[in-house]
Design a protein around this motif. Structure first.
Motif, mmCIF file in Angstrom:
data_model
loop_
_atom_site.group_PDB
_atom_site.id
_atom_site.type_symbol
_atom_site.label_atom_id
_atom_site.label_comp_id
_atom_site.label_asym_id
_atom_site.label_seq_id
_atom_site.Cartn_x
_atom_site.Cartn_y
_atom_site.Cartn_z
ATOM 1 N N GLY A 129 -8.625 -3.344 -10.750
ATOM 2 C CA GLY A 129 -8.651 -2.482 -9.498
ATOM 3 C C GLY A 129 -7.468 -1.818 -8.907
ATOM 4 O O GLY A 129 -7.723 -0.772 -8.202
ATOM 5 N N SER A 130 -6.361 -2.047 -9.579
ATOM 6 C CA SER A 130 -5.133 -1.456 -9.077
ATOM 7 C C SER A 130 -5.145 -0.044 -9.672
ATOM 8 O O SER A 130 -4.427 0.900 -9.045
ATOM 9 N N MET A 137 -2.560 -0.392 -4.780
ATOM 10 C CA MET A 137 -3.555 0.162 -5.887
ATOM 11 C C MET A 137 -3.663 1.623 -5.776
ATOM 12 O O MET A 137 -3.453 2.151 -4.560
ATOM 13 N N PHE A 138 -3.767 2.233 -6.725
ATOM 14 C CA PHE A 138 -4.017 3.956 -6.797
ATOM 15 C C PHE A 138 -5.204 4.034 -6.175
ATOM 16 O O PHE A 138 -6.285 3.554 -6.688
ATOM 17 N N GLN A 141 6.829 0.988 -6.267
ATOM 18 C CA GLN A 141 5.829 0.565 -5.230
ATOM 19 C C GLN A 141 5.182 -0.586 -5.816
ATOM 20 O O GLN A 141 4.269 -1.394 -4.769
ATOM 21 N N VAL A 142 5.284 -1.062 -6.925
ATOM 22 C CA VAL A 142 4.657 -2.268 -7.534
ATOM 23 C C VAL A 142 5.483 -3.075 -8.039
ATOM 24 O O VAL A 142 6.502 -2.419 -8.634
ATOM 25 N N LEU A 168 -0.593 5.782 -4.910
ATOM 26 C CA LEU A 168 -0.484 4.439 -4.727
ATOM 27 C C LEU A 168 -0.444 4.209 -3.014
ATOM 28 O O LEU A 168 0.393 4.673 -2.425
ATOM 29 N N ASN A 169 -1.329 3.326 -2.495
ATOM 30 C CA ASN A 169 -1.246 2.925 -1.154
ATOM 31 C C ASN A 169 -1.302 1.471 -1.091
ATOM 32 O O ASN A 169 -2.118 0.523 -2.194
ATOM 33 N N LYS A 170 -0.855 0.728 -0.001
ATOM 34 C CA LYS A 170 -0.980 -0.584 0.323
ATOM 35 C C LYS A 170 -2.251 -0.974 0.744
ATOM 36 O O LYS A 170 -2.684 -0.242 1.664
#
Length: 459
Positions: free
Chosen positions: A398-399, A273-274, A388-389, A265-267
């Motif tokens: 899209g995540s 989103m992954f 993280q979410v 997972l990134n911001k």
């Protein structure tokens, strides 16, 4: 005058001697037989005693937990004994039916030398092994022992707290996901002083290597072994009315990646989103599985009975798949069909692995009502599989996020009545709450509260 002896008189006199002789012999042989009988009885008694002596350290125990449950909606997903059937919102079930045998061989100083145990779970769903292990104790210092086989993982309090003693009907969602079925195959070295006068009697240190897949797995599908360590302090009197215990735990392991697709997972500007890493070098690498945990238990003795507070917190990194944050119990692969020379050809392809950072905790409040026969219990727990979410970020188009990323919390409460030492009644209700997401099923709080009424019989 010649004396004539009467034949009849001679005859009678001879029989007197014969009868006396036979009588003496009968008395003799009767005494010998009686002595032999006594010796035989003594021998038999000694034999029976030796059998009892041999098995005096063999113990059998067990319990059964029949229960009735009512869910808030039909087909409710549940960590209170498994999901409900699609068209059912209530059920009778045998939650657990355990039979356990333990045998301990004692050293000359009446301290354990060797022991083993096995336990089976027998319910309407089948028969499963729960424990099957042996322990070897060193008797020079009486401080260490080695455990090998199938046994509970040495992590935290709740995982190791027996279902026959636990006040809540089930372990929390966090414990069930991170340590499914609680047990694993491996070996463990323990520092656990056996002598009552030992200055370190209340300290226990455990360290072990395990398959990592748990007993739910048919086999260990990779060569990686997981390390688990725990340092705990047994119940210790702080004052006359305060008893404290607790531990810190660490899990360091992982699972093999069978495919090249790895998601983290990134911001981003659009939100978290992954994102995938598809390097061929990912195949065969070990996906990190690492936990840190701490727990404490405090008993307060007062005029109302014993009050107890418990808490445990775990944080770490967990590998899983798209639809589940649980480490797969079987090889995470799927069959892919390709066409080779106009013919279908099947090959195994590794599933994408998702890396998540999680946290979770539980807290208990237990209060005896004058005596330990009656008790009220409150429990709150949460498990956030992907910290993280949050909320509506889960399910965002899209995540790549799914149900496996939803945070759940549960407030449970109930009343316990110990009818006797062998019979317990439990009335319990769980209020289960999920964070609202963009997923249709969990756009709002799902109706999955559970009422449990249980009777437990144990021996």
């Amino acid at each position: 005058m010649k004396r004539i002896i009467c034949p009849l008189k001679l005859h009678l006199g001879g029989w007197r001697y014969i009868i006396a002789f036979v009588g003496v012999n009968l008395i003799y042989f009767s005494a010998q037989a009686q002595q032999a009988s006594q010796d035989s009885t003594i021998s038999q008694g000694e034999g029976i005693y030796s059998v009892f002596k041999k098995f005096e350290n063999l113990k059998f125990s067990g319990y059964i937990q029949p229960q009735f449950q009512l869910a808030q909606s039909a087909g409710a997903p549940s960590f209170a004994g498994g999901n409900f059937a699609a068209n059912s919102n209530n059920r009778f079930m045998l939650r657990r039916g355990r039979v356990r045998m333990e045998y301990t061989m004692l050293h000359q100083k009446d301290l354990p030398s060797v022991s083993f145990a096995f336990q089976f779970d027998v319910t309407e769903r089948g028969v499963q092994i729960r424990d099957f292990y042996g322990k070897i104790y060193e008797n020079k210092f009486s401080k260490f022992h080695l455990t090998t086989g199938m046994f509970p993982r040495p992590f935290g309090f709740e995982v190791n707290y027996s279902s026959s003693q636990r006040e809540a009907p089930e372990r929390g969602r966090m414990s069930q996901i991170l340590f499914r079925t609680e047990r694993d195959l491996g070996l463990m070295l323990s520092f656990d002083p056996q002598k009552e006068q030992d200055a370190l009697r209340n300290l226990r240190i455990e360290a072990g290597l395990f398959n990592g897949t748990g007993v739910a797995a048919p086999t260990d599908y990779d060569s990686n072994k997981d390390f688990i360590g725990r340092v705990s302090v047994k119940p210790t009197e702080i004052t006359e009315k305060l008893i404290l215990s607790g531990s810190v735990s660490h899990y360091n392991g992982g699972m093999r990646q069978f495919g090249k697709q790895v998601y983290r997972l990134n911001k981003t500007a659009a939100g978290p989103m992954f994102q995938v890493d598809s390097a061929e070098t990912n195949i065969g690498k070990i996906a990190t599985r690492r936990y840190y945990g701490a727990d404490a238990q405090l008993k307060i003795l007062n005029k109302w009975g014993t009050t107890e507070l418990r808490g445990e917190f775990i944080i770490g990194r967990q590998p899983g798949i798209a639809t589940s944050s649980e480490v797969p119990a079987t090889e995470p692969t799927t069959d892919e069909i390709t066409i080779v020379n106009n013919l279908p050809f099947a090959r195994k392809v590794g599933l994408p692995i998702y890396h998540r950072k999680f946290n979770g905790a539980y807290f208990y409040f237990l209060q005896d009502i004058k005596t330990s026969r009656d008790q009220i219990v409150l429990k709150y727990d949460w498990y956030d599989p992907n910290k993280q979410v949050k909320n509506k970020e889960v399910g965002q188009p899209g995540s790549g996020t799914t149900e496996a990323d939803i945070k759940f919390s549960t407030l449970g409460g109930g009343y316990i009545h110990n009818f006797t030492n062998n019979v317990r009644f439990t009335f319990w209700y769980d209020w289960v709450k999920n964070q609202p997401t963009q997923l249709i099923k969990y756009a709002r709080d799902y109706k999955d509260n559970i009422l449990t009424i249980r009777v437990m019989y144990r021996f």
